[in-house]
Design a protein around this motif. Structure first.
Motif, PDB file in Angstrom:
ATOM      1  N   ARG A  34       0.822  -1.206   0.000  1.00 40.75           N
ATOM      2  CA  ARG A  34       0.000   0.000   0.000  1.00 40.75           C
ATOM      3  C   ARG A  34       0.862   1.266   0.000  1.00 40.75           C
ATOM      4  NH1 ARG A  34      -4.871  -1.530  -1.818  1.00 40.75           N
ATOM      5  NH2 ARG A  34      -5.812  -3.190  -0.549  1.00 40.75           N
ATOM      6  N   ILE A  35       1.942   1.294   0.767  1.00 40.80           N
ATOM      7  CA  ILE A  35       2.798   2.482   0.806  1.00 40.80           C
ATOM      8  C   ILE A  35       3.555   2.630  -0.510  1.00 40.80           C
ATOM      9  CG2 ILE A  35       4.737   3.592   1.972  1.00 40.80           C
ATOM     10  CD1 ILE A  35       2.035   3.622   3.469  1.00 40.80           C
ATOM     11  N   ARG A  36       3.916   1.517  -1.148  1.00 35.63           N
ATOM     12  CA  ARG A  36       4.508   1.604  -2.484  1.00 35.63           C
ATOM     13  C   ARG A  36       3.500   2.240  -3.453  1.00 35.63           C
ATOM     14  NH1 ARG A  36       6.057  -3.117  -2.811  1.00 35.63           N
ATOM     15  NH2 ARG A  36       8.314  -2.923  -2.577  1.00 35.63           N
ATOM     16  N   GLN A  37       2.206   1.887  -3.271  1.00 36.34           N
ATOM     17  CA  GLN A  37       1.154   2.476  -4.102  1.00 36.34           C
ATOM     18  C   GLN A  37       1.046   3.973  -3.845  1.00 36.34           C
ATOM     19  OE1 GLN A  37      -2.626   0.591  -3.490  1.00 36.34           O
ATOM     20  NE2 GLN A  37      -3.700   1.867  -4.996  1.00 36.34           N
ATOM     21  N   VAL A  38       1.175   4.397  -2.570  1.00 36.70           N
ATOM     22  CA  VAL A  38       1.147   5.826  -2.240  1.00 36.70           C
ATOM     23  C   VAL A  38       2.295   6.552  -2.932  1.00 36.70           C
ATOM     24  CG1 VAL A  38       1.479   7.478  -0.353  1.00 36.70           C
ATOM     25  CG2 VAL A  38      -0.042   5.532  -0.035  1.00 36.70           C
ATOM     26  N   LEU A  39       3.514   6.015  -2.796  1.00 34.80           N
ATOM     27  CA  LEU A  39       4.676   6.634  -3.425  1.00 34.80           C
ATOM     28  C   LEU A  39       4.527   6.674  -4.943  1.00 34.80           C
ATOM     29  CD1 LEU A  39       7.434   4.942  -1.242  1.00 34.80           C
ATOM     30  CD2 LEU A  39       6.909   7.391  -1.285  1.00 34.80           C
ATOM     31  N   HIS A  40       4.036   5.596  -5.515  1.00 39.40           N
ATOM     32  CA  HIS A  40       3.862   5.512  -6.961  1.00 39.40           C
ATOM     33  C   HIS A  40       2.854   6.570  -7.429  1.00 39.40           C
ATOM     34  CE1 HIS A  40       2.220   3.919 -10.777  1.00 39.40           C
ATOM     35  NE2 HIS A  40       3.474   3.515 -10.985  1.00 39.40           N
ATOM     36  N   ASN A  41       1.715   6.691  -6.738  1.00 38.12           N
ATOM     37  CA  ASN A  41       0.707   7.676  -7.136  1.00 38.12           C
ATOM     38  C   ASN A  41       1.262   9.091  -7.082  1.00 38.12           C
ATOM     39  OD1 ASN A  41      -1.189   5.696  -7.533  1.00 38.12           O
ATOM     40  ND2 ASN A  41      -2.283   6.056  -5.607  1.00 38.12           N
ATOM     41  N   LEU A  42       1.997   9.421  -6.008  1.00 40.46           N
ATOM     42  CA  LEU A  42       2.523  10.772  -5.865  1.00 40.46           C
ATOM     43  C   LEU A  42       3.615  11.058  -6.895  1.00 40.46           C
ATOM     44  CD1 LEU A  42       2.695  11.061  -1.960  1.00 40.46           C
ATOM     45  CD2 LEU A  42       1.031  12.127  -3.497  1.00 40.46           C
ATOM     46  N   LEU A  43       4.454  10.072  -7.162  1.00 41.75           N
ATOM     47  CA  LEU A  43       5.527  10.274  -8.147  1.00 41.75           C
ATOM     48  C   LEU A  43       4.966  10.363  -9.567  1.00 41.75           C
ATOM     49  CD1 LEU A  43       8.277   7.912  -6.700  1.00 41.75           C
ATOM     50  CD2 LEU A  43       8.377  10.406  -6.870  1.00 41.75           C
ATOM     51  N   VAL A  44       3.992   9.517  -9.891  1.00 40.32           N
ATOM     52  CA  VAL A  44       3.361   9.585 -11.216  1.00 40.32           C
ATOM     53  C   VAL A  44       2.672  10.935 -11.398  1.00 40.32           C
ATOM     54  CG1 VAL A  44       1.467   8.652 -12.608  1.00 40.32           C
ATOM     55  CG2 VAL A  44       3.089   7.103 -11.530  1.00 40.32           C
ATOM     56  N   ASN A  45       2.045  11.422 -10.342  1.00 38.39           N
ATOM     57  CA  ASN A  45       1.384  12.731 -10.393  1.00 38.39           C
ATOM     58  C   ASN A  45       2.411  13.835 -10.610  1.00 38.39           C
ATOM     59  OD1 ASN A  45      -1.175  14.337  -9.821  1.00 38.39           O
ATOM     60  ND2 ASN A  45       0.202  15.215  -8.294  1.00 38.39           N
ATOM     61  N   ALA A  46       3.579  13.716  -9.933  1.00 39.29           N
ATOM     62  CA  ALA A  46       4.637  14.712 -10.111  1.00 39.29           C
ATOM     63  C   ALA A  46       5.201  14.679 -11.527  1.00 39.29           C
ATOM     64  CB  ALA A  46       5.754  14.457  -9.095  1.00 39.29           C
TER      65      ALA A  46
END
Length: 447
Positions: free
Chosen positions: A339-351
């Protein structure tokens, strides 16, 4: 009528008035009873002393008890008591009832010795029997009622009149906001959440009105979000479904050949549709508090490094620099790594999506007390100030054009927020238009 607030207030005031008047009357009666009893004792004692004085004076003047009988009868009638006089031998020399004359009197319990006023030796004994006892209870009640009874009656009537007036005034003041709340609640039941009630009061009713208005605002906001969500879901589902339908119709009409390129396009649209459905399902689980987490101590530095490495290719293809600047010795965090990998992935993809060429994306972390702060900073286009308070709401996108390349489905940040909160953390954003954005979320350290 019986269940109305007016009636209940009137009954309550009436009971209070009755209790107060009854209590005052009772204590007044008890006080009067005690005073009458003490007064009767003092009067009786004074009468006995006077009798003894009169009889002693008679003996002093006559130096004998002869002729005392008429005088004793007169005193007995005057004081309403039976009076017996015995000489030193115990012989009755005078009886106010004239029945024991000359007989020996043996009951000495009520006697008191007499002596001449100037002499020292006893000359006889005075026996006094009380006459008809005064009914102190009745006398006290008569005095209490006769003296202040009318006062209590008029005071009670006046109190009832005041109670009626207060009931009328108070019930109107109390019922006015209550009725307004009831009318507003009926409007809410019909789906009209725009109704508000006045909340000028500072007491409990005013607080209730303010809470009611706050609830109405939340309901109105939730209803607006629900309608927007239905419209957005319909829009998001319509796009890939329309594309799939268009491709299939074109293949069926022979306009497009069913080759590898066409199948790849169909597969891409189906994947988009599947991701949207998965996001909606995940979001519904998070909202219902049923999101399953498998937590265990994890090395957050390694997890950040892995996620940044996985997105290096995508960032490089867009001409961006992405890196992680992490301190040594970060403690472990108790998380669900997926789940935290998903959080990091979402924020980085958004950036990556909102940062132009030659831009930079940096992931940093710091440890304070029992918390790890993780920040994703970009040098992209930034977020307008009016969009910051609602950036984490579902289907909200800064890009109002709904361009899929930049807008996505509008669920990524909402899901990210729910996942961080499910771990006991928080997330916030700081941004300036044209200067980039910084998303920071927290995770608790393993204790």
């Amino acid at each position: 009528m019986i269940h109305s607030l007016n009636f209940r207030l009137l009954v309550a005031f009436g009971i209070v008035i009755i209790v107060i008047i009854g209590s005052v009357f009772f204590f007044t009666y008890r006080t009067t009873h005690g005073e009458i009893s003490r007064f009767a004792d003092r009067v009786g004692s004074m009468q006995d002393k006077r009798l003894e004085l009169e009889l002693s004076r008679y003996y002093e003047m006559m130096n004998t008890w002869e002729g005392i009988q008429p005088f004793v009868v007169q005193l007995g009638n005057l004081y309403g008591k039976r009076i017996l006089v015995t000489d030193n031998e115990g012989t009755v020399v005078a009886d106010s009832e004239e029945t024991l004359m000359g007989s020996a009197y043996t009951d000495t319990s009520t006697g008191q010795p007499m002596r001449p006023m100037m002499g020292r030796k006893n000359v006889g004994t005075l026996h006094i029997s009380e006459g008809e006892a005064l009914d102190i209870n009745r006398a006290a009640l008569q005095i209490t009622y006769g003296t202040i009874g009318r006062f209590f009656l008029w005071a009670g009537l006046l109190a009832v009149a005041i109670a009626l007036l207060l009931t009328s005034v108070l019930s109107r003041r109390i019922l006015a906001p209550v009725k307004a709340l009831g009318n507003a609640a009926r409007e809410y039941g019909k789906g009209n959440f725009s109704r508000r009630v006045e909340s000028k009061g500072k007491g409990e009713v005013g607080e209730l009105a303010r809470s009611f208005n706050s609830m109405a605002e939340n309901l109105e906001h939730a209803e607006r979000l629900r309608r927007d969500m239905v419209a957005d879901v319909a829009h998001e589902l319509r796009t890939p479904l329309s594309n799939l339908t268009g491709y299939l119709e074109a293949i069926d009409d022979g306009i497009i050949k069913s080759d590898k390129k066409t199948i790849s396009s169909l597969n891409e649209e189906a994947s988009t549709l599947s991701r949207l459905i998965d996001d909606l399902q995940e979001l519904s689980l998070a909202d219902a508090g049923e999101l399953k987490l498998i937590t265990r101590p994890e090395d957050i530095s390694g997890l950040i490094t892995e996620t940044v490495t996985a997105l290096q290719g995508k960032a490089t293809a867009k001409g961006l620099t992405i890196s992680a600047d992490l301190p040594d010795g970060l403690p472990e965090v108790n998380i669900d790594s997926h789940r935290i990998r998903q959080v990091l992935h979402n924020l980085l993809v958004n950036a990556v999506a909102h940062t132009g060429k030659k831009g930079r994306i940096t992931v940093t972390a710091r440890h304070e007390d029992d918390t790890i702060f993780i920040s994703i900073t970009d040098t992209g286009e930034g977020i307008p100030a009016e969009d910051l308070p609602v950036i984490f709401e579902r289907f909200y996108r800064v890009d109002k054009s709904r361009a899929r390349a930049t807008g996505g489905s509008g669920l990524g940040l909402t899901i990210t927020k729910r996942l961080v909160e499910a771990h006991g953390g928080t997330i916030n954003v700081e941004s300036q238009p044209g200067q980039g954005s910084t998303f920071t979320f927290t995770l608790p350290v393993v204790k």
